[in-house]
Structures are given as structure tokens and as C-alpha cells.
Design an enzyme around this catalytic site. Structure first.
Site, short mmCIF file in Angstrom:
data_model
loop_
_atom_site.label_atom_id
_atom_site.label_comp_id
_atom_site.label_asym_id
_atom_site.label_seq_id
_atom_site.Cartn_x
_atom_site.Cartn_y
_atom_site.Cartn_z
N LYS A 11 15.06 52.77 -82.92
CA LYS A 11 14.08 53.84 -83.13
C LYS A 11 14.27 54.90 -82.05
CE LYS A 11 9.81 54.46 -81.87
NZ LYS A 11 9.85 55.94 -81.72
N GLU A 25 14.56 50.28 -68.92
CA GLU A 25 14.96 51.40 -68.05
C GLU A 25 13.79 52.36 -68.03
OE1 GLU A 25 17.66 51.32 -66.39
OE2 GLU A 25 18.64 49.67 -67.42
N CYS A 68 15.70 61.25 -65.85
CA CYS A 68 15.09 60.21 -65.02
C CYS A 68 15.73 60.16 -63.64
CB CYS A 68 15.23 58.86 -65.72
SG CYS A 68 16.92 58.53 -66.19
N GLU A 97 5.31 60.11 -61.30
CA GLU A 97 6.40 60.80 -61.99
C GLU A 97 5.86 62.01 -62.75
OE1 GLU A 97 8.24 58.96 -65.48
OE2 GLU A 97 10.20 59.44 -64.64
#
Ligand code: NAD
Length: 480
Positions: free
Chosen positions: A173, A248, A282, A384
Site C-alpha cells: 500500500k 523505518e 527523513c 519532528e
């Protein structure tokens, strides 16, 4: 308007419920395609197809599977322009970036595992005079691959290629925010006449389609890239089912600049490591620590260069930054800029939304933003943001910068700029991160382990690590 379809058992199919939602072009803020709102019944079909295809796919020789991976890479290359345009349109990234980074890397991912699988050998351990152990590495069966929106095809293929190469069948997906290149990948499957059921692509939201992949008893492993909170949700479901998990997750990476670095090289790389892909990588270094001796010079030159950088629509070849991926993401990033001001930060560059002329006047653009004067442990420096926002902080000693660098919950990557060899090694050893670059950023060798520590994830992708993840070792002992 294009209506994206799922790809299940070698066919383009509509979601069973017949529902779709809007795919928005970030550059313009307008709807340009429709995405299947798939539910568990669609995932069920995909898993059934993958399960049925498993025995013939896993029974192929590794050369044959390698050849198929190579056909994927050639198939993407044959539609290069279409992929580049789609990725840039779907994500808002400058077309140059899609052309030079995203799509070439997706091609390399398939090529890498096409050949890698042919060199992947299992181990044997002799017990002298007694016997020999040999280890078989068997594919797992049906695996789930779930990916984010920032590097859509790049990260999608980074999972799919090793999963398929090692003999698994896949239900995948892509992010519902950037589904388009995954849809084009299905067209490549038609082009190359890929065996049906081996790779099934289901579109939709995470809490419905993604969740159904994670909780299905037949998926033996979940390879996930995305946010840390989503990673936790997935782990809660999959861990008690004893699925293999590769997670991850997010990052808040330090970029540590010592007085003795090569200033010009550091500066040009720091511009990229701060703002490439609008800071939505990232691995971007969003916390910049600069040693006091060069702090003022760095600040002056960095700010001057960033103030001149061009924020524009993705198709503009001169654009250095394009649009951020969505309205909600833009609002989140802008809210962090407000928070930084509340926390006492000074905005040295950017700090605001950018309005372009029509037809891009409803697009999601943010000026690259540099903030100074924040404490290392404030929220802006701990959470973040994942946008074109960096903070700069002076430091004096190695000990001081290590404490600040290691203070977050994250531990994905770090960059260190110094010409002192011993210091470089000391810092690399002490920094809490899965990936460290010294005098460089985002140099990637696909054989190396890729992933983070702490809340940045569990497990590693890349090279043997990925092939180990997607296989189950079985040790066999034979007595002499
Ligand atoms: P996200 O976690 O919101 O979504 C990622 C994917 O997970 C999407 O496909 C989404 O639909 C799906 N998903 C969401 N909820 C789910 C659920 N309950 N069950 C199953 N699937 C679910 O992340 P995002 O906003 O798309 O991506 C940004 C994040 O990804 C950032 O935190 C960034 O740091 C991280 N990221 C990490 C890496 C890495 O390699 N460590 C690389 C790129 C991006």
C-alpha cells in the site's frame, strides 16, 4: 480525471465498496485524480491472490526472479518521463528532483536486488569431526509493504524489490497522499507481463487498508516506513501475532559543524541537507549545531544564500523548493514556526507561507526557514517537523554538542563536519544514530544497512539486511 485502480491478481480493479477519495495536486491545491478507498475486503482479495501465487513464484530459480526484477527496472526506465512528471505532480517536489533522485533510485532499487539475489548465499558451520550445519533461507510467504509520501516510488520499491527477489509475494500500500507512481508501477507490470498475484497494490487510508494488511493472519512480515506514532500502532497489532517487523520511522537529525571543516563544501551540502525535497526527507539535518569560531560566518552566509533560494511551482526548472505535500502538512509546519517563536526563537529567514501567482495561488508553499536562539531541549528542537525548517545553535566543545545531539527520542542519521580524523571517529562512535555521514550527506551505497535507533525504528533495510529480513533461516545439522 484519472481514476486510480487497485491492482489485484494481475488486474486493475475498483474497490469493492465503489468509494474513492480525492487526490490533490500540492502545487495548485486542486483535485486531479481519484483514489480507491479500499477496505479489508479488498485487502482480503489481494492477500488471497498473493497466497495462491506463492508456490510458483517462490519455486522459480533465483536467476528467473532476478530477470523479473531487471524487467521492472527497465519497465520504469521506458516510462521515465511519465514517472518523473507523476511523482513531481503528486508530491509537489521540483521536477529536477524527481528526475535526478526519485525515479532513478527506484530503477536502481530493482536493479540492485535483481543482481543482489544472485550473490546472496546462506551460511554453513562445520563442527570438525562431528558434522555440518547448513542454513536454508526460505521466503516468508505473503508480506505487507507500507510506505510514506515523501519519496513515494523510491521507498515503495526499496521494500518491494527485496521482498519479491527473495521469493515472497507482496501486498503493498503506497501512501494515500501520493499514490500515482505506485499506480504507474502496475502499468509496468502489464507492460512486462508480470505473473499475476505476485505483487498486488491496494490503495487507501492507513487505518483501513493499511490496518487490514497488518492484522491479516496470512501476512508474515510487515515492512513499514512512516511516522513513529503509526509505527507504534502497527507494532501493537503485529508483535503479538509474531510477525517480522521492519519499522523505518521519524527522525530529528543533527548536523554538527566544527570550526575546522571545509567551509564551502559544508555550506553547499548543508543547504541540501536542510531543504532538499522541502525538508521532507527523513534524513534531513534539521538541527544544525555550529562551533563558536565559525558560527557568525556560517549564520551570515547560510541565511544570505537561503534568502535567495527560489520557491516555485514544481515544473519550473529553476525551482529549488517546490510545494509541501498537503494543506494539512503545511499547516502543521507553520504551526511549528509559531511554536518556535513562542519558545523564544528568532526567525532569520523565511517563517511564512509563500503565495505564487495563479494557477498556483492555492498551492502549499513555505519559505525555507532558519531559526536561531532556541534551547536544545525545547519542543521545536525535539519534535519532528518534516518541512523546510531548521534551527541553528552554537556550541563550544565536543561533549556539549554530543549531549545536545543525543537529547532527542530519535536516532536516525547524523552528519559531522570536521577535518580532525580522531574527532570524526570519536563522534561517529558516540552519536546515537543508525547512519552517520562524515563530511557528506545522503551518500547512499545500497549494500549498507539503512535504518535508525531509538524511536527512529527497528531493523535495517538495504543489502543483505533486507534479504535477511524477507527470509526465514532454517538450520539443518547433518552428522558425519
Ligand atoms: P504515516 O505514518 O502517516 O503513513 C505512512 C504509511 O502508513 C501510509 O501509507 C499510511 O497510509 C500508512 N498507515 C497509516 N496508519 C496506518 C495504520 N494504522 N496501519 C497501517 N498503515 C498505516 O507517515 P507519512 O506522514 O506518510 O510519512 C512521514 C513520516 O515518515 C515521517 O515521520 C518521516 O520521518 C517518516 N519517514 C521515515 C523514513 C525512514 O527511512 N526512517 C523514510 C521516509 C519517511
Amino acid at each position: 480525471m484519472e481514476i486510480i485502480q487497485n491492482y489485484i491478481n494481475g488486474e486493475f480493479v475498483a474497490p469493492k465498496g465503489g468509494n474513492y477519495f480525492d487526490n490533490i495536486e500540492p502545487a495548485k491545491g486542486t483535485v486531479y485524480s481519484q483514489i480507491p478507498d479500499s477496505q479489508s475486503e479488498d485487502v482480503e482479495e489481494a492477500i488471497k491472490a498473493a497466497n495462491e501465487a506463492f508456490s510458483s513464484w517462490s519455486g522459480l530459480s533465483i536467476e528467473a526472479r532476478g530477470d523479473w526484477m531487471m524487467k521492472f527496472s527497465e519497465g520504469i526506465a521506458a516510462r521515465m518521463e511519465e514517472f518523473v512528471e507523476a511523482e513531481s505532480r503528486d508530491n509537489g517536489k521540483p521536477i529536477k528532483l524527481a528526475e535526478h533522485v526519485d525515479i532513478p533510485r527506484a530503477i536502481s532499487n530493482f536493479k540492485f536486488f535483481a543482481t543482489g539475489i544472485q550473490h546472496y548465499a546462506s551460511e554453513s558451520h562445520e563442527m570438525v569431526g562431528i558434522g555440518i550445519n547448513y542454513t536454508l533461507r526460505k521466503p516468508l510467504g505473503v508480506v505487507g509493504c507500507i510506505s510514506p509520501w515523501n519519496l513515494p516510488l523510491y521507498l515503495f520499491s526499496w521494500k518491494i524489490a527485496p521482498a519479491l527477489a527473495t521469493g515472497n509475494c507482496v501486498v503493498a500500500k503506497p501512501s494515500e497522499v501520493t499514490p500515482y507512481t505506485a499506480y504507474l508501477l502496475c502499468k509496468v507490470m502489464e507492460d512486462i507481463n508480470f505473473p499475476k498475484g505476485v505483487l498486488n497494490i491496494v490503495h487507501g487510508y492507513g487505518h483501513t487498508a493499511g490496518d487490514a494488511i497488518v492484522r491479516h493472519e496470512i501476512t508474515k512480515a510487515i515492512s513499514f516506513t512512516g511516522g513513529t506514532t503509526t509505527g507504534k500502532t502497527i507494532a501493537k497489532i503485529a508483535a503479538p501475532m509474531f510477525k517480522k517487523l521492519s519499522l523505518e520511522l521519524g527522525g530529528k537529525n543533527p548536523n554538527i559543524i566544527f570550526d575546522d571543516c571545509d567551509f564551502d563544501e559544508m555550506l553547499s551540502t548543508t543547504i541540501r541537507s536542510s531543504f532538499a525535497n522541502q525538508g521532507q526527507i527523513c534524513l534531513c539535518g534539521s538541527r544544525i549545531f555550529v562551533q563558536k569560531g565559525i558560527y557568525e560566518r556560517f549564520k551570515a552566509e547560510f541565511v544570505a544564500k537561503i534568502k535567495r533560494s527560489k520557491v516555485s511551482f514544481p515544473n519550473n526548472p529553476k525551482a529549488q523548493l517546490g510545494a509541501v505535500v498537503s494543506k494539512s502538512h503545511m499547516e502543521k509546519v507553520l504551526s511549528y514556526i509559531d511554536l518556535a517563536k513562542e519558545e523564544g526563537g528568532t526567525i532569520l529567514a523565511g517563517g511564512h507561507q509563500v503565495k505564487l501567482d495563479a494557477p498556483y495561488d492555492q498551492g502549499f508553499y513555505i519559505a525555507p526557514t532558519i531559526i536561531e536562539g532556541l534551547k536544545f531541549d525545547c519542543r521545536t528542537n525535539q519534535e519532528e517537523i518534516f518541512g523546510p525548517v531548521v534551527t541553528i545553535t552554537p556550541f563550544e566543545t565536543e561533549e556539549e554538542v554530543l549531549q545536545m545531539a543525543n537529547s532527542t527520542d530519535y536516532g536516525l542519521s547524523a552528519t559531522i563536519w570536521t577535518n580532525d580524523l580522531k574527532r570524526a571517529h570519536r563522534m561517529a562512535n558516540d552519536i546515537e544514530a543508525g547512519i552517520v555521514w562524515i563530511n557528506a550527506w545522503l551518500v547512499r551505497d545500497l549494500r549498507t544497512p539503512f535504518g535508525g535507533t531509538k524511536s527512529s525504528g527497528v531493523g535495517r533495510e538495504g543489502g543483505w539486511e533486507a534479504m535477511k529480513f524477507f527470509t526465514e533461516p532454517k538450520n539443518v545439522f547433518v552428522k558425519y
